[in-house]
Structure formats: structure tokens, C-alpha cells
Design an enzyme around this catalytic site. Sequence first.
Site: not given
Length: 392
Positions: A34, A43, A132, A134, A136, A182, A232
Site C-alpha cells: 500500500r 492510525d 524497507g 514503507g 507495507s 496496513d 517507532y
Amino acid sequence: MADLDEFQLLERAINIFQEQFESEASYAACAPGRVNLIGEHTDYNDGFVFPIAIPQVTMVVGRPNSDQMIRVFTAVTEVDHPFLVRFPVPTATSKLAPGSPTWANYVKGVVSLYPGTLSGFDMVIVSSVPLGGGLSSSASLEVATFTLMQSMFPCQVSDKEKALICQKAEHTFAGMPCGIMDQFISSMGSKDHALLIDCESMESKQVQLRLPRQSLLIINCNVKHQLSGSEYPSRRQSCIDAASLLQVKSLRYADQTMLEAHKNDMSDETYRRSRHVISEIERTREAVIAFENGDLAKFGKLMVASHNSLRDDFEVSCPELDSLVEIAMSVSGVYGSRMTGGGFGGCTITLCETSSLEQLMAEVKQRYDGTATFIHASAAAGAHSIVLPNQD
């Protein structure tokens, strides 16, 4: 393999399965990666996100075997070794646990949480979703694995339930406290539509992509990021701490006035993290309305504002992503550009006139210090099973 289409990936997976297991795969499934148009790090704060599923997918093929072992081979060479793992079918008294190699934990988590009755099976993984980047790749693997298992070992599960199980698998086996975006978009994506997801109520709304003369371009800076480290989780914890201080359930229920009133009660870092989330939730609401009204100029401005907030307040951008956004915004016909995904590398997403695509890519090739790669983004369908000729 980002340039391989679904049919080519399937053919490759079938051939590898034959080589590895000396038998023919009887079931197949795929799930997309995505790209998020706007709404980053909202989210897990009960906010809104606005992603599309992309044509790049994780393809899995499999076949039940006659024992109680699960054998999984990945053809994705960027992951850690070994590429073939074996583990027993979990039981009430013998549960699976995460371990090494780390890529297998995404599969193990889904297997461990699968609500149907399992027996042994063999499986091969191929993927066109860049690792890697981003985009997903992890959620696409989880959702593809679940979808394949649904074909082999049927159980009645809604797309929403599938997404939630896959999210839990990532939390418990991969150690990544991700939000729901995701897995939701990989499971529930629809061709030619973006998905507005309310991450608190888990309700979603399909929004048709009306871009008659415009295009979406993903630019991969090819700086790899690793979200299972401390960056994160630490940002997520800052958001939890701020919500507790503000005495709200989550930052979705905070506003800028409330935040300013408590600015002196929190660290500067927590304040800036919170400011990003609060403003990004509002930007996402505004952006979807602008998109539905055909106001692409406003949508583009909100994309840039999102990137600046991610760079300055949430501090998840990097010089390579900033450079790509700066280059894109210097090109005539570009509405907006921003980093997408968790950050610390990966990709940008740019909305531009289709007639500006060639110039945009040429400028990036000339001015970007690294080696960027390009993916023409379109909204694709979500996860689905594929009927093979020799399906049982």
C-alpha cells in the site's frame, strides 16, 4: 521484482514450489502492498488514514502435506537466512514462538492465530513489494498467508476480522506495535478507490480516485528502514503519554488549544509529537473532502504540510526523503509530495499532472544524490485467492 505483474509472480512461485517440494502447488493467494496518500502515524492514535492498495503484491502458493509440519520457503533474497523454515502445526499444548529468521515470524504469527483447523502444509513466498520501502511488505505477507490458509483450511472470517488477526500477528510475533491501516488496506482495498479508514471505529469508506489527467508516482529513495527498533515504539509511547496527560482516550480527542494549554506540562519532544498527530488527523479530514470535491490544489498543499510536520515535529523523515520532496515540488505540474509510511527512509508519494511525469523523473535522476526508483501507483484490489488448475 517490482516490475513483475501478478501472473508472472504466480508462474515464478509455482516453479519454485516444484523445485523446493517436488510437487505441484494446489492453492495460491496474493495481497497488495500500500501507499498512504495522507494520514501518517495517526492510525495508532485512533485517527484517520487514506491509503490505496498498489499493484505490487506478495504472492504465496501452497499445498497441504501428509504430516503435521509446516514448511515455508521465501524467494525474497533481501531477508535474513535461512530461506527455508520448518515448524510444527501449533496445538493447544504446543504453541509457536517467534524466533530466527525474523521474516518467518510474520508467517508464524498468522499461523498461530488462525481460527480454522490446520494441518501441515508447504508454502512458497514471492513478492514484488519492495522491502524497507514503507510500502507495507510485512502486512502484504501476513494477509496473503491468511488468504492462502483460508483456501486450504476454510473458515468464515470477514475481511475486517482477517485484518485484525494479521495486525495482532505483527504485534505479538514481529514485535511491531503497528496500527490497523496496513492490514486493512491490504485486505479491503478496491480497484480505482482509496480507502478512508476511521482507526477507532474500524469503519471505512471507499473513495473513488478521479484523476483523469493526473498520476500518482511513488519514488523510493532506497534507504532501508527498520521499524522494529526503538524509534517507532518510542514515538507511539510519546503519544500515549500525551493523551494520558491531556486526560483523553487518545490524541484523536485532543485539539491544538488543549495541547497549548498543557505545553509546559510536557517535554518539548512530546509536545511536538502530539502537535503532529493532532494536526495530521485534521489534515486528513480536510484532504479527503478536498479530494472528493476535485480540489487537487488543496489536496497537494495538505500533502506538503503533512511532510513538513513529519519532518519537523514527528522527526521520522530523513535527508533523502526531504530531497525527493523538494525536487518534486520544484517541477511544474506537481500538486503535492510527501514521505509515506513509517519513515526513516523508504518512499515518497507525489501527485502530479500526467504530462509532468517524465520531467519529474528526469529531475530526480539528475538532482538526487542517491539512486531512486519509481513506481507508477494506481489503486489496486485487495487480497484474493487464485484458483489453480490442479486445486483440490
